[in-house]
Each structure stands twice: as C-alpha cells, then as structure tokens.
Scaffold this motif. Structure first.
Motif, PDB file in Angstrom:
ATOM      1  N   TYR A  15     -42.613  49.748 -49.564  1.00  0.00           N
ATOM      2  CA  TYR A  15     -42.530  48.302 -49.706  1.00  0.00           C
ATOM      3  C   TYR A  15     -41.311  47.941 -50.551  1.00  0.00           C
ATOM      4  O   TYR A  15     -41.030  48.592 -51.552  1.00  0.00           O
ATOM      5  CB  TYR A  15     -43.787  47.759 -50.380  1.00  0.00           C
ATOM      6  CG  TYR A  15     -45.051  47.996 -49.599  1.00  0.00           C
ATOM      7  CD1 TYR A  15     -45.544  47.033 -48.718  1.00  0.00           C
ATOM      8  CD2 TYR A  15     -45.760  49.201 -49.734  1.00  0.00           C
ATOM      9  CE1 TYR A  15     -46.698  47.252 -47.994  1.00  0.00           C
ATOM     10  CE2 TYR A  15     -46.916  49.430 -49.014  1.00  0.00           C
ATOM     11  CZ  TYR A  15     -47.379  48.453 -48.141  1.00  0.00           C
ATOM     12  OH  TYR A  15     -48.525  48.676 -47.427  1.00  0.00           O
ATOM     13  N   PHE A  33     -39.442  45.856 -53.233  1.00  0.00           N
ATOM     14  CA  PHE A  33     -39.862  45.073 -54.394  1.00  0.00           C
ATOM     15  C   PHE A  33     -38.674  44.853 -55.321  1.00  0.00           C
ATOM     16  O   PHE A  33     -38.002  45.803 -55.727  1.00  0.00           O
ATOM     17  CB  PHE A  33     -40.983  45.776 -55.162  1.00  0.00           C
ATOM     18  CG  PHE A  33     -41.560  44.937 -56.272  1.00  0.00           C
ATOM     19  CD1 PHE A  33     -42.557  44.017 -56.008  1.00  0.00           C
ATOM     20  CD2 PHE A  33     -41.083  45.055 -57.577  1.00  0.00           C
ATOM     21  CE1 PHE A  33     -43.084  43.226 -57.031  1.00  0.00           C
ATOM     22  CE2 PHE A  33     -41.593  44.279 -58.596  1.00  0.00           C
ATOM     23  CZ  PHE A  33     -42.604  43.352 -58.323  1.00  0.00           C
ATOM     24  N   LYS A  38     -44.158  41.719 -53.031  1.00  0.00           N
ATOM     25  CA  LYS A  38     -44.157  43.019 -52.356  1.00  0.00           C
ATOM     26  C   LYS A  38     -43.930  42.780 -50.871  1.00  0.00           C
ATOM     27  O   LYS A  38     -44.805  42.272 -50.170  1.00  0.00           O
ATOM     28  CB  LYS A  38     -45.502  43.713 -52.598  1.00  0.00           C
ATOM     29  CG  LYS A  38     -45.522  45.203 -52.320  1.00  0.00           C
ATOM     30  CD  LYS A  38     -46.873  45.777 -52.729  1.00  0.00           C
ATOM     31  CE  LYS A  38     -46.933  47.279 -52.496  1.00  0.00           C
ATOM     32  NZ  LYS A  38     -48.250  47.828 -52.878  1.00  0.00           N
ATOM     33  N   ARG A  39     -42.723  43.099 -50.381  1.00  0.00           N
ATOM     34  CA  ARG A  39     -42.358  42.782 -48.999  1.00  0.00           C
ATOM     35  C   ARG A  39     -42.408  44.034 -48.123  1.00  0.00           C
ATOM     36  O   ARG A  39     -41.923  45.083 -48.509  1.00  0.00           O
ATOM     37  CB  ARG A  39     -40.952  42.185 -48.945  1.00  0.00           C
ATOM     38  CG  ARG A  39     -40.878  40.782 -49.509  1.00  0.00           C
ATOM     39  CD  ARG A  39     -39.478  40.214 -49.386  1.00  0.00           C
ATOM     40  NE  ARG A  39     -38.571  40.732 -50.410  1.00  0.00           N
ATOM     41  CZ  ARG A  39     -37.248  40.599 -50.362  1.00  0.00           C
ATOM     42  NH1 ARG A  39     -36.687  40.019 -49.315  1.00  0.00           N
ATOM     43  NH2 ARG A  39     -36.499  41.075 -51.347  1.00  0.00           N
ATOM     44  N   GLU A  40     -42.981  43.866 -46.952  1.00  0.00           N
ATOM     45  CA  GLU A  40     -43.113  44.973 -46.007  1.00  0.00           C
ATOM     46  C   GLU A  40     -42.372  44.638 -44.716  1.00  0.00           C
ATOM     47  O   GLU A  40     -42.514  43.547 -44.164  1.00  0.00           O
ATOM     48  CB  GLU A  40     -44.580  45.252 -45.692  1.00  0.00           C
ATOM     49  CG  GLU A  40     -44.785  46.443 -44.767  1.00  0.00           C
ATOM     50  CD  GLU A  40     -46.254  46.755 -44.525  1.00  0.00           C
ATOM     51  OE1 GLU A  40     -46.544  47.838 -44.012  1.00  0.00           O
ATOM     52  OE2 GLU A  40     -47.106  45.901 -44.864  1.00  0.00           O
ATOM     53  N   THR A  90     -40.993  51.086 -52.874  1.00  0.00           N
ATOM     54  CA  THR A  90     -42.072  51.709 -53.625  1.00  0.00           C
ATOM     55  C   THR A  90     -43.220  52.021 -52.694  1.00  0.00           C
ATOM     56  O   THR A  90     -43.369  51.384 -51.634  1.00  0.00           O
ATOM     57  CB  THR A  90     -42.546  50.795 -54.769  1.00  0.00           C
ATOM     58  OG1 THR A  90     -43.529  51.466 -55.541  1.00  0.00           O
ATOM     59  CG2 THR A  90     -43.131  49.488 -54.242  1.00  0.00           C
TER      60      THR A  90
END
Length: 222
Positions: A68, A70, A83-85, A221
């Motif tokens: 992810y 961050f 928190k970007r996916e 992460t």
C-alpha cells in the motif's frame, strides 16, 4: 548522462540530472497504457494508475509482494495519511526488456543499495476541452523518499505538462522542462520540491501524458 541546470544555479547541478535512455524505445510501452485503472483517490477520473515494487539483483528485477502506498500529510497535503491501494503492473510489461532497462537505469544512476526497494508508478493523465488534466494535484511537493525518477513515455495532443524543480516552495524553479519521450529525469527528493503543470488539448479530442514515476525507497508498506 547529461547533467542539467539553470545557468545561475550551478551548485545544484549534481543533485538532479536528465538523460535520454537511448536503449529504450518508449513505443514498446504504449499498448500497456490503454488498460490502466482509474486512480480512485483523485476526483475527476482524469488520472489512471498502476503501482508495483521491485528490488534489483545483478541485472535482474525481483518483484515484491503487493503493498500500500502511504505518505504523511507533511509530504502530501491532499492525500497524506491515506493508505492507498493500486492494481499491480501487468505481467506483460514487467517481462519487457525495456522495462528492466528503465528500472536498472534508475537504480544504476542513483547508485542504489542492492537491497533498496523501488516503487514503479505507471501513470496516464488525460485532458479534454472540458477538463484539464493535473499530473500533480497536490501542488509543489516532495514525495518523502530519497530519489525520484520520471521517465516520459508519450505526449499526445497536449500542451503544458512542464516539470519544475524548486529548492523551496516559494522560490522560482531552478529547472523547467517538458520531458520528451525517452527522457529520464532523476531527482534527489531531499533537496528539491517538484511539480508538473496541468495539461490541456492542443486540438479537439482527448490529450494524454504517459509516464513512469520511480521512487526509492518505494513508499509502500505491507
């Protein structure tokens, strides 16, 4: 490697460089930009994106598990502490010899540690007569990493999209250039802020700007 600077800013010359990677034909990437998912974290559906992370072992790339993205609000006031996916890069593009050459050019030029993580962001920005595309909606910023690479794949029917580097947000840029296809800009993220100006079409229809952005550390992460 060609080192680029403003004539009055020679002291910063070794902290960013621009090179043309002659061993890479960017046209080999273009078909993989037609199937990018929309970035769900940006309003307007004008940015499309994939993201994967790698390490380098000798002359080979090792793809790491999904992670992810961050960044803190210190570095990204628009999407910091989120928190970007994103979807992973497609297997087909990772297998390309030109993709390996691009990542190795970044790693070698920045003299990265062999175990350093490299994040590879595949990004398309779209614009139309009704809507400009904004490659950097967070404004003038740093990424919170050590090194950044921007590899230009294609520019079609656009004006704008000029990349700027700054020593401070309120200073004039020390570097300003439209990155042409096949050019790789390398930046020390500790020393410079960066920004790319919005794009708009030159004629009727859509305009696109396709790039890879490489970062080390990857900012990803588990």
């Amino acid at each position: 490697m060609q080192t680029v600077w403003e004539s009055t800013e020679l002291e910063y010359a070794f902290l960013f460089t621009l090179r043309k990677v002659n061993s890479i034909n960017p046209e080999g990437f273009e078909s993989f930009f037609h199937n990018l998912p929309v970035d769900p974290y940006i309003k307007g559906n004008y940015r499309l994106r994939r993201l994967s992370r790698f390490t380098v072992s000798g002359n080979e790339l090792i793809k790491l598990p999904h992670g992810y993205l961050f960044q803190s609000k210190t570095y990204n006031p628009l999407l910091g502490d989120v928190k970007r996916e994103f979807s992973e890069l497609e297997d087909g593009i990772i297998k390309l010899d030109i993709f390996k050459k691009m990542v190795l050019a970044f790693s070698d030029s920045c003299k990265l540690h062999p175990e350093a993580e490299i994040g590879v962001h595949q990004i398309r920005t779209i614009c139309s007569a009704e809507n400009m595309g904004n490659p950097a909606p967070e404004g003038i910023h740093q990424d919170g990493t050590d090194f950044i690479g921007i590899f230009s794949v294609a520019r079609e029917n656009i004006q704008g999209g000029e990349t700027h580097l700054y020593t401070a947000k309120k200073e004039k840029p020390v570097f300003s250039k439209v990155l042409n296809s096949g050019e790789l800009l390398l930046v020390n993220d500790h020393e410079f802020f960066h920004f790319t100006t919005p794009i708009k079409p030159q004629t009727d229809g859509l305009g696109i700007r396709d790039v890879f952005v490489l970062t080390s550390p990857s900012l990803l992460t588990e």
